[in-house]
Write an enzyme that holds these catalytic residues in place. Structure first.
Site, short mmCIF file in Angstrom:
data_model
loop_
_atom_site.label_atom_id
_atom_site.label_comp_id
_atom_site.label_asym_id
_atom_site.label_seq_id
_atom_site.Cartn_x
_atom_site.Cartn_y
_atom_site.Cartn_z
N GLU A 152 -23.71 56.25 -68.25
CA GLU A 152 -22.40 56.40 -68.90
C GLU A 152 -22.49 57.28 -70.14
O GLU A 152 -23.48 57.27 -70.84
CB GLU A 152 -21.91 55.04 -69.39
CG GLU A 152 -21.93 53.98 -68.35
CD GLU A 152 -21.47 52.63 -68.89
OE1 GLU A 152 -21.19 51.77 -68.08
OE2 GLU A 152 -21.40 52.47 -70.13
N CYS A 193 -27.16 43.07 -75.08
CA CYS A 193 -26.87 44.42 -74.57
C CYS A 193 -26.87 44.44 -73.04
O CYS A 193 -27.84 44.05 -72.40
CB CYS A 193 -27.89 45.40 -75.12
SG CYS A 193 -27.65 47.08 -74.50
N GLU A 198 -33.21 53.51 -74.60
CA GLU A 198 -33.86 53.65 -75.89
C GLU A 198 -34.41 55.09 -75.98
O GLU A 198 -35.41 55.41 -75.34
CB GLU A 198 -35.00 52.61 -76.00
CG GLU A 198 -35.92 52.78 -77.18
CD GLU A 198 -35.20 53.01 -78.51
OE1 GLU A 198 -34.26 52.27 -78.83
OE2 GLU A 198 -35.55 53.96 -79.23
N CYS A 219 -21.86 50.03 -74.00
CA CYS A 219 -22.63 50.70 -72.97
C CYS A 219 -23.20 49.75 -71.92
O CYS A 219 -23.61 48.65 -72.21
CB CYS A 219 -23.74 51.52 -73.60
SG CYS A 219 -25.03 50.53 -74.30
N1 SAH Z 1 -31.53 51.74 -77.86
C1 SAH Z 1 -30.87 52.36 -78.96
C2 SAH Z 1 -29.57 53.06 -78.63
C3 SAH Z 1 -28.64 52.44 -77.61
S1 SAH Z 1 -27.71 51.05 -78.10
C4 SAH Z 1 -30.67 51.34 -80.07
O1 SAH Z 1 -31.07 50.20 -79.91
O2 SAH Z 1 -30.16 51.70 -81.12
C5 SAH Z 1 -26.57 51.63 -79.29
C6 SAH Z 1 -26.08 50.57 -80.24
O3 SAH Z 1 -25.20 49.64 -79.57
C7 SAH Z 1 -27.22 49.72 -80.81
O4 SAH Z 1 -27.04 49.54 -82.19
C8 SAH Z 1 -27.05 48.43 -80.03
O5 SAH Z 1 -27.66 47.38 -80.68
C9 SAH Z 1 -25.54 48.32 -79.92
N2 SAH Z 1 -25.08 47.37 -78.90
C10 SAH Z 1 -25.63 47.12 -77.70
N3 SAH Z 1 -24.94 46.15 -77.05
C11 SAH Z 1 -23.92 45.80 -77.86
C12 SAH Z 1 -22.86 44.84 -77.74
N4 SAH Z 1 -22.73 44.07 -76.68
N5 SAH Z 1 -21.99 44.76 -78.78
C13 SAH Z 1 -22.11 45.55 -79.87
N6 SAH Z 1 -23.08 46.46 -80.04
C14 SAH Z 1 -24.00 46.59 -79.05
#
Ligand code: SAH
Length: 358
Positions: A89, A117, A161, A335
């Site tokens: 996505e 996540c 990641e 995401c």
């Molecule tokens: N792996 C990387 C980038 C992808 S996630 C990282 O961890 O930063 C991007 C952001 O979305 C991260 O800060 C992650 O913690 C957040 N995120 C993931 N799932 C989420 C959710 N269900 N609600 C809010 N933020 C979320």
């Protein structure tokens, strides 16, 4: 044969024939900057150069499977299919100011397996190639051309990641920031990581002006490990040391992503721990509302009053704080939410090996 997005190869290809240089530059501008299709951009180059480009470039390693436009705000979710049939996505975010950001994926699935996540819960982790990373931007710009918009900021906050796919990430960033290719200022890019110290330092060395965000979410050792299994390998003092070592070119702050979870990360003592963790670190804190996902029923987002109080405490300690609002709630813009199940099934068919135990 070098890849088309290899900056050195592009440089060599330009050679010193002024007509070739001119036509390649125009092709580059049309295709990578103005959102023209590959075919239309080809009309700008001479026949022999067109032959070379056609043989070297696969314009779209991803196929656009679906486009979902939010009725609530300016978010558009793009679902792409890889040649293996897995889904990724990207999300277009249109700000009221007219500025457009694109949130892109670096992997299918993710090995970090964060509990909150959807991507982490997918149970697979596949790296995207540099051309798959770049194609998300190329295709988004093609869609945006109809609206007279262009992607202005690129954030690696989609699936995956990025620092588990560092080599491809670096290649993609080199192409994005090269004046010969996409020509984005490095300050327009943001890489968000769960916290991989060596790779954070390597990225900082190589691209000191690219913005970096750390998804900290908790400054309590046990609390963080409970949310982020990978944190067991990277204790908080190691992360803090890493942040202190970052060069971050002038005037830049490290972004701290902090998820507001009721009674887990949002208590007054959590704010004190965060302030202690960030002592002497130039940080900008983003407080993120939680988008609930399937299979994490014990997690709840903080209420607004608690979040506001938390922000006030951090500001009093001298940190700039942004309270983020969720965009695209109606299109499941968090995401991985839409395709969690679908990817699991496809991965099963592919007999994908389980997530590497990193
Ligand atoms: N792996 C990387 C980038 C992808 S996630 C990282 O961890 O930063 C991007 C952001 O979305 C991260 O800060 C992650 O913690 C957040 N995120 C993931 N799932 C989420 C959710 N269900 N609600 C809010 N933020 C979320």
């Amino acid at each position: 044969m070098p890849h088309w997005y290899d900056v050195t190869a592009w440089n060599e290809r330009l050679g010193n024939d002024s007509q070739t240089i001119h036509s390649l530059r125009r092709f580059r501008t049309r295709w990578l900057k103005q959102g023209w299709t590959f075919e239309a951009s080809m009309s700008e180059v001479s026949a022999p150069v067109a032959e070379i480009l056609k043989s070297e470039i696969t314009p779209h390693p991803l196929s656009l499977a679906e486009r979902l436009d939010s009725n609530l705000d300016g978010a558009t979710k793009l679902l792409f299919r890889t040649d293996e049939g897995l889904m990724i996505e990207s999300v277009i975010l249109r700000a009221g100011t007219g500025r457009t950001s694109l949130c892109i994926s670096s992997q299918v699935g993710c090995a970090a397996a964060c509990r909150f996540c959807a991507t982490g819960q997918m149970g697979i982790a596949r790296n995207l190639s540099a051309s798959q990373i770049l194609d998300q931007i190329v295709q988004a710009n093609q869609l945006l051309q109809d609206e007279d918009r262009r992607v202005r900021n690129i954030v690696f906050m989609g699936m995956g990641e990025p620092l588990h796919n560092a080599d491809n990430l670096h290649e993609a960033i080199a192409a994005l920031t090269s004046p010969l290719l996409f020509d984005y200022a490095p300050q327009r890019l943001l890489v968000s990581t769960v916290g991989i110290p060596d790779e954070m330092l390597r990225l900082d060395q190589k691209f000191p002006s690219v913005n970096l965000a750390l998804s900290l979410h908790s400054a309590d050792e046990i609390g963080r490990q409970d949310l982020i299994p990978l944190a067991k390998r990277v204790p908080l003092d190691r992360l803090r040391e890493t942040l202190l070592q970052l060069k971050l070119s002038d005037k830049r702050r490290i972004m701290i992503e902090y998820l507001m979870l009721e009674n887990r990360t949002d208590r007054p003592e959590d704010a004190e721990k965060l302030i202690a963790f960030l002592e002497n670190i130039e940080a900008h804190i983003n407080l993120i509302p939680y988008n609930s996902i399937d299979g994490a029923d014990d997690l709840r987002g903080s209420n607004q009053a608690v979040r506001d109080r938390f922000a006030i405490r951090l500001r009093a300690a001298g940190y700039p704080v942004t309270i983020r609002y969720s965009l695209g709630a109606d299109i499941a813009a968090a995401c991985g939410q839409l395709i969690q199940r679908e990817n699991r099934q496809i991965a099963k068919q592919l007999r994908t090996t389980p997530v590497a135990n990193r």
